[in-house]
Design an enzyme around this catalytic site. Structure first.
Site, PDB file in Angstrom:
ATOM      1  N   MET A  91       7.632   2.267   8.016  1.00 48.81           N
ATOM      2  CA  MET A  91       9.044   2.035   7.855  1.00 48.81           C
ATOM      3  C   MET A  91       9.799   3.163   7.907  1.00 48.81           C
ATOM      4  O   MET A  91       9.260   4.245   7.554  1.00 48.81           O
ATOM      5  CB  MET A  91       9.340   1.470   6.347  1.00 48.81           C
ATOM      6  CG  MET A  91       8.789   0.135   6.048  1.00 48.81           C
ATOM      7  SD  MET A  91       8.875  -0.303   4.249  1.00 48.81           S
ATOM      8  CE  MET A  91       7.958  -1.958   4.288  1.00 48.81           C
ATOM      9  N   HIS A 114       2.391  -2.753  11.825  1.00 44.45           N
ATOM     10  CA  HIS A 114       3.603  -3.434  12.011  1.00 44.45           C
ATOM     11  C   HIS A 114       5.018  -2.416  11.944  1.00 44.45           C
ATOM     12  O   HIS A 114       5.211  -1.894  10.653  1.00 44.45           O
ATOM     13  CB  HIS A 114       3.681  -4.419  10.563  1.00 44.45           C
ATOM     14  CG  HIS A 114       5.123  -5.175  10.322  1.00 44.45           C
ATOM     15  ND1 HIS A 114       5.348  -5.723   9.234  1.00 44.45           N
ATOM     16  CD2 HIS A 114       6.084  -5.245  11.202  1.00 44.45           C
ATOM     17  CE1 HIS A 114       6.650  -6.312   9.368  1.00 44.45           C
ATOM     18  NE2 HIS A 114       7.100  -6.011  10.280  1.00 44.45           N
ATOM     19  N   ASP A 158       3.964 -12.996   6.691  1.00 42.54           N
ATOM     20  CA  ASP A 158       3.959 -11.441   6.000  1.00 42.54           C
ATOM     21  C   ASP A 158       5.129 -11.534   4.874  1.00 42.54           C
ATOM     22  O   ASP A 158       6.205 -11.644   5.257  1.00 42.54           O
ATOM     23  CB  ASP A 158       4.363 -10.545   7.090  1.00 42.54           C
ATOM     24  CG  ASP A 158       4.285  -9.123   6.567  1.00 42.54           C
ATOM     25  OD1 ASP A 158       4.351  -8.299   7.224  1.00 42.54           O
ATOM     26  OD2 ASP A 158       3.997  -8.962   5.259  1.00 42.54           O
ATOM     27  N   GLY A 159       4.668 -11.395   3.527  1.00 45.15           N
ATOM     28  CA  GLY A 159       5.638 -11.397   2.598  1.00 45.15           C
ATOM     29  C   GLY A 159       5.633 -12.372   1.582  1.00 45.15           C
ATOM     30  O   GLY A 159       5.762 -13.505   1.745  1.00 45.15           O
ATOM     31  N   GLY A 160       5.249 -12.004   0.365  1.00 46.77           N
ATOM     32  CA  GLY A 160       5.274 -12.792  -0.978  1.00 46.77           C
ATOM     33  C   GLY A 160       4.196 -13.706  -0.797  1.00 46.77           C
ATOM     34  O   GLY A 160       4.054 -14.769  -1.469  1.00 46.77           O
ATOM     35  N   MET A 207       8.337  -1.344  11.592  1.00 47.89           N
ATOM     36  CA  MET A 207       9.671  -1.504  11.181  1.00 47.89           C
ATOM     37  C   MET A 207      10.475  -0.324  11.398  1.00 47.89           C
ATOM     38  O   MET A 207      10.840   0.549  10.578  1.00 47.89           O
ATOM     39  CB  MET A 207       9.728  -2.056   9.749  1.00 47.89           C
ATOM     40  CG  MET A 207       9.053  -3.454   9.560  1.00 47.89           C
ATOM     41  SD  MET A 207       8.668  -3.598   7.747  1.00 47.89           S
ATOM     42  CE  MET A 207       6.983  -2.891   7.837  1.00 47.89           C
ATOM     43  N   SER A 233      -1.647  -5.519   2.792  1.00 47.07           N
ATOM     44  CA  SER A 233      -0.751  -4.375   3.448  1.00 47.07           C
ATOM     45  C   SER A 233      -1.038  -3.223   2.549  1.00 47.07           C
ATOM     46  O   SER A 233      -1.153  -3.098   1.457  1.00 47.07           O
ATOM     47  CB  SER A 233       0.696  -5.069   2.939  1.00 47.07           C
ATOM     48  OG  SER A 233       1.445  -3.756   2.988  1.00 47.07           O
ATOM     49  N   HIS A 283      -3.140  -3.847   7.102  1.00 50.64           N
ATOM     50  CA  HIS A 283      -1.872  -4.564   7.610  1.00 50.64           C
ATOM     51  C   HIS A 283      -1.296  -3.220   7.104  1.00 50.64           C
ATOM     52  O   HIS A 283      -1.051  -2.745   6.281  1.00 50.64           O
ATOM     53  CB  HIS A 283      -1.140  -5.525   6.865  1.00 50.64           C
ATOM     54  CG  HIS A 283       0.402  -5.857   7.567  1.00 50.64           C
ATOM     55  ND1 HIS A 283       0.409  -6.442   8.738  1.00 50.64           N
ATOM     56  CD2 HIS A 283       1.344  -5.617   6.819  1.00 50.64           C
ATOM     57  CE1 HIS A 283       1.711  -6.550   8.640  1.00 50.64           C
ATOM     58  NE2 HIS A 283       2.614  -6.094   7.663  1.00 50.64           N
ATOM     59  N   ASP A 286       1.898  -1.319   7.213  1.00 56.29           N
ATOM     60  CA  ASP A 286       3.587  -1.188   7.335  1.00 56.29           C
ATOM     61  C   ASP A 286       4.088   0.312   7.364  1.00 56.29           C
ATOM     62  O   ASP A 286       4.139   0.948   6.553  1.00 56.29           O
ATOM     63  CB  ASP A 286       3.821  -1.671   5.863  1.00 56.29           C
ATOM     64  CG  ASP A 286       3.879  -3.390   5.988  1.00 56.29           C
ATOM     65  OD1 ASP A 286       3.211  -3.875   4.743  1.00 56.29           O
ATOM     66  OD2 ASP A 286       3.941  -3.923   6.721  1.00 56.29           O
ATOM     67  N   GLY A 294      11.056  -4.547   4.544  1.00 55.04           N
ATOM     68  CA  GLY A 294      11.605  -3.206   3.662  1.00 55.04           C
ATOM     69  C   GLY A 294      10.570  -2.969   2.516  1.00 55.04           C
ATOM     70  O   GLY A 294      10.730  -1.839   2.162  1.00 55.04           O
ATOM     71  N   PHE A 295      10.250  -3.909   1.947  1.00 48.86           N
ATOM     72  CA  PHE A 295       9.765  -3.701   0.459  1.00 48.86           C
ATOM     73  C   PHE A 295       8.750  -4.950   0.345  1.00 48.86           C
ATOM     74  O   PHE A 295       8.492  -5.781   0.853  1.00 48.86           O
ATOM     75  CB  PHE A 295      10.632  -3.854  -0.448  1.00 48.86           C
ATOM     76  CG  PHE A 295      11.699  -3.089  -0.512  1.00 48.86           C
ATOM     77  CD1 PHE A 295      13.093  -3.474   0.353  1.00 48.86           C
ATOM     78  CD2 PHE A 295      11.771  -1.618  -0.776  1.00 48.86           C
ATOM     79  CE1 PHE A 295      14.031  -2.409   0.467  1.00 48.86           C
ATOM     80  CE2 PHE A 295      12.968  -0.777  -0.716  1.00 48.86           C
ATOM     81  CZ  PHE A 295      14.175  -1.290  -0.071  1.00 48.86           C
ATOM     82  N   GLY A 296       7.695  -4.497  -0.529  1.00 51.25           N
ATOM     83  CA  GLY A 296       6.603  -5.190  -0.933  1.00 51.25           C
ATOM     84  C   GLY A 296       7.039  -5.760  -2.139  1.00 51.25           C
ATOM     85  O   GLY A 296       8.068  -5.462  -2.749  1.00 51.25           O
ATOM     86  N   GLY A 297       6.194  -6.725  -2.879  1.00 50.96           N
ATOM     87  CA  GLY A 297       6.654  -7.421  -3.910  1.00 50.96           C
ATOM     88  C   GLY A 297       7.616  -8.407  -3.989  1.00 50.96           C
ATOM     89  O   GLY A 297       8.136  -8.628  -5.278  1.00 50.96           O
ATOM     90  N   GLY A 303      -0.042  -8.350   0.126  1.00 53.46           N
ATOM     91  CA  GLY A 303       0.287  -7.143  -0.406  1.00 53.46           C
ATOM     92  C   GLY A 303       0.270  -7.295  -1.890  1.00 53.46           C
ATOM     93  O   GLY A 303      -0.996  -7.121  -2.350  1.00 53.46           O
ATOM     94  N   MET A 344       8.024 -13.285   9.156  1.00 56.68           N
ATOM     95  CA  MET A 344       8.514 -12.651   7.762  1.00 56.68           C
ATOM     96  C   MET A 344       8.879 -13.472   6.974  1.00 56.68           C
ATOM     97  O   MET A 344       9.966 -14.370   7.078  1.00 56.68           O
ATOM     98  CB  MET A 344       9.605 -11.563   8.232  1.00 56.68           C
ATOM     99  CG  MET A 344       9.138 -10.264   8.976  1.00 56.68           C
ATOM    100  SD  MET A 344       7.674  -9.508   8.434  1.00 56.68           S
ATOM    101  CE  MET A 344       8.489  -8.821   6.435  1.00 56.68           C
TER     102      MET A 344
HETATM  103  C1  DX5 Z   1       7.559  -5.727   4.087  1.00 54.85           C
HETATM  104  C2  DX5 Z   1       6.260  -5.812   4.631  1.00 54.85           C
HETATM  105  C3  DX5 Z   1       5.120  -6.697   4.046  1.00 54.85           C
HETATM  106  C4  DX5 Z   1       5.113  -6.513   2.573  1.00 54.85           C
HETATM  107  C5  DX5 Z   1       3.940  -7.293   2.052  1.00 54.85           C
HETATM  108  O1  DX5 Z   1       8.493  -5.269   4.622  1.00 54.85           O
HETATM  109  O2  DX5 Z   1       6.320  -6.045   6.185  1.00 54.85           O
HETATM  110  O3  DX5 Z   1       4.031  -6.264   4.974  1.00 54.85           O
HETATM  111  O4  DX5 Z   1       4.514  -5.138   2.423  1.00 54.85           O
HETATM  112  O5  DX5 Z   1       3.864  -7.186   0.807  1.00 54.85           O
HETATM  113  P1  DX5 Z   1       3.996  -8.527  -0.217  1.00 54.85           P
HETATM  114  O6  DX5 Z   1       2.920  -9.399   0.114  1.00 54.85           O
HETATM  115  O7  DX5 Z   1       3.794  -7.852  -1.537  1.00 54.85           O
HETATM  116  O8  DX5 Z   1       5.335  -9.157  -0.066  1.00 54.85           O
HETATM  117 ZN    ZN Z   2       4.253  -5.936   7.164  1.00 56.25          ZN
END
Ligand code: DX5
Ligand code: ZN
Length: 223
Positions: free
Chosen positions: A37, A67, A176-178, A69, A8, A33, A35, A143-146, A198, A138
């Protein structure tokens, strides 16, 4: 299906985005990827079509998975199609007419993805299975990475896998996510074949330190 690793850009150093994207592609990533937003559908603001256009102008023509959002979504679908992404994925909650939005993506020569948030029920798949080429699960709230991986995503993956395997065409299953080296194997075992990496995934800097988990992720997927 061959696994696809899609880092991402949200985890990238945006002052060096072109370089970062090239680095992860050289480290073995198969797709980027993207993202997007809008601080309306999700409580964060990231990038728009201009940034993907810039990467394309810089000669980065590798597959990109957008993606979205954002809400409303249709106008941005049109704008991102100009940069010829491989996939555009949308949230069913972001459009009044999901069937039309998915048809618009395919008409623009991209593959259509449907995104299921942690609380989105699988019934949204019922009437559009023949309109999609990818389901994105998801494993965090968007909304956020990490963020931390939501463990119940594994059973959701398995349930969706049993639904899409009944389709008469290929539908990829993305998580997607974590996602980290420590859980990507379990996600693959549950049925995922496309992985968003990510933070701590695939070389992107984390607090200024280069985090190189590409070898561990490749190894976990035997790629
Ligand atoms: C969150 C995004 C994800 C996120 C992934 O809304 O859709 O793609 O950036 O980042 P990590 O892998 O750090 O959760
Ligand atoms: Zn994403």
């Amino acid at each position: 299906m061959e696994p696809i690793i899609a880092p991402s850009i949200l985890a990238a150093d945006f002052s060096r985005l072109g370089e970062e994207v090239s680095n992860v592609l050289h480290a073995g990533a198969d797709m980027i990827h993207f993202d997007v937003m809008d601080n309306h559908y999700v409580p964060n603001l990231s990038v728009g079509p201009l940034v993907l256009q810039s990467l394309r102008k810089a000669g980065i023509n590798d597959p990109v998975d957008v993606h979205l959002m954002v809400k409303p979504v249709d106008r941005l679908v049109e704008e991102f199609l100009d940069s010829q992404p491989a996939y555009i994925s949308v949230h069913p909650e972001s459009t009044e007419h999901l069937h039309r939005t998915l048809a618009m993506i395919r008409a623009g020569k991209a593959k259509a993805g449907l995104v299921l948030n942690p609380a989105t029920p699988l019934e949204v798949l019922d009437e559009v299975l023949d309109c999609i080429d990818l389901v994105l699960i998801m494993s965090v709230n968007p909304g956020f990475g990490g963020q931390s991986f939501i463990p119940s995503s594994l059973t959701k993956l398995a349930r969706v896998k049993s639904i899409i395997d009944k389709a008469d065409h290929e539908i990829r299953l993305q998580i997607d996510g974590g996602i980290k080296p420590s859980n990507i194997g379990a996600a693959a075992a549950a049925g995922a074949d496309t992985f968003v990496a990510g933070y701590e995934g695939y070389l992107f800097d984390l607090d200024g330190t280069l985090v190189d988990t590409a070898p561990d992720i490749n190894a976990a997927l035997n790629v």
